[in-house]
Design a protein around this motif. Structure first.
Motif, PDB file in Angstrom:
ATOM      1  N   ARG A 134      46.173  47.837  44.694  1.00 51.20           N
ATOM      2  CA  ARG A 134      44.822  47.756  45.259  1.00 51.20           C
ATOM      3  C   ARG A 134      44.591  48.864  46.277  1.00 51.20           C
ATOM      4  N   GLU A 137      43.892  52.162  44.992  1.00 51.87           N
ATOM      5  CA  GLU A 137      42.650  52.194  44.227  1.00 51.87           C
ATOM      6  C   GLU A 137      42.896  52.590  42.773  1.00 51.87           C
ATOM      7  N   ALA A 142      41.090  48.235  40.299  1.00 51.07           N
ATOM      8  CA  ALA A 142      39.959  48.332  41.232  1.00 51.07           C
ATOM      9  C   ALA A 142      38.651  47.952  40.544  1.00 51.07           C
ATOM     10  N   ARG A 154      33.026  50.859  42.012  1.00 49.02           N
ATOM     11  CA  ARG A 154      33.441  52.257  41.982  1.00 49.02           C
ATOM     12  C   ARG A 154      32.248  53.142  41.647  1.00 49.02           C
TER      13      ARG A 154
END
Length: 201
Positions: A134, A137, A142, A154
């Motif tokens: 996490r 990313e 994510a 995102r």
């Protein structure tokens, strides 16, 4: 650990202001399973249809179960249909599996966002791995987390998965979660309208 298990662990992070819905998480878990099956070549996508691959050992009971659940006759199942069918109550299955494996423990803190049981994630290598994915990313995790409201969506400028099939699955997961939210809102409006019928002027 699978992507689905990593996602479940991340989703348990207490967020009272943005609780993770059990239905949303179940859809995303089904998507995570499919992505792992694609990665293990246990399935491939033909357009938006899931073509089963080799029934090889996946070293994960729930992933093996997911592989066995794939439709093995043409015209095969669409990704969207798979999410809704496989995702039914899937979050409860992952909770039970992680509890049995000692990844979740009964504790005095760590309220499960979509339930009433007081559970916390045990401090294990699996927990640290999920947090590391996490924090770095990692695009797939994510995106799945953002779909269920954990973290920000995102942006188009951020690099996404290189695999077109994975990108397809992530897009369908996002659409399914939005569809579920639309159903919730529609029911809420209908319930409010019904209540108004019985309200005394």
């Amino acid at each position: 650990m699978s992507t689905a298990k990593d996602l479940f662990i991340i989703a348990m992070d207490p967020q009272p202001e943005h609780p993770v819905g059990q239905g949303d998480l179940s859809l995303a878990l089904a998507g995570a399973e499919l992505i792992d099956l694609l990665g293990a070549q246990a399935a491939v996508l033909d357009g938006d249809r899931i073509v089963p691959g080799d029934r090889s050992e996946l070293n994960d009971e729930l992933l093996t179960e997911a592989s066995s659940a794939l439709t093995r006759q043409a015209p095969y199942e669409r990704v969207e249909d798979w999410l809704w069918r496989r995702g039914r109550d899937l979050s409860a299955s992952y909770q039970a599996a992680l509890e049995e494996a000692g990844q979740l423990t009964r504790g005095r803190r760590g309220l499960l966002p979509f339930g009433t049981d007081r559970l916390e994630v045990a401090d294990t290598p699996a927990h640290r791995r999920a947090l590391s994915r996490r924090e770095s990313e990692e695009p797939v995790l994510a995106s799945l987390a953002a779909a269920v409201g954990v973290g920000e969506p995102r942006s188009d400028d951020e690099p996404g998965p290189e695999d077109e099939a994975v990108t397809t699955v992530l897009a369908v997961v996002g659409d399914a979660v939005m569809e579920l939210e639309a159903v919730r809102q529609r029911r809420s409006i209908e319930n409010a309208a019904f209540a108004n019928v019985w309200r005394v002027p």
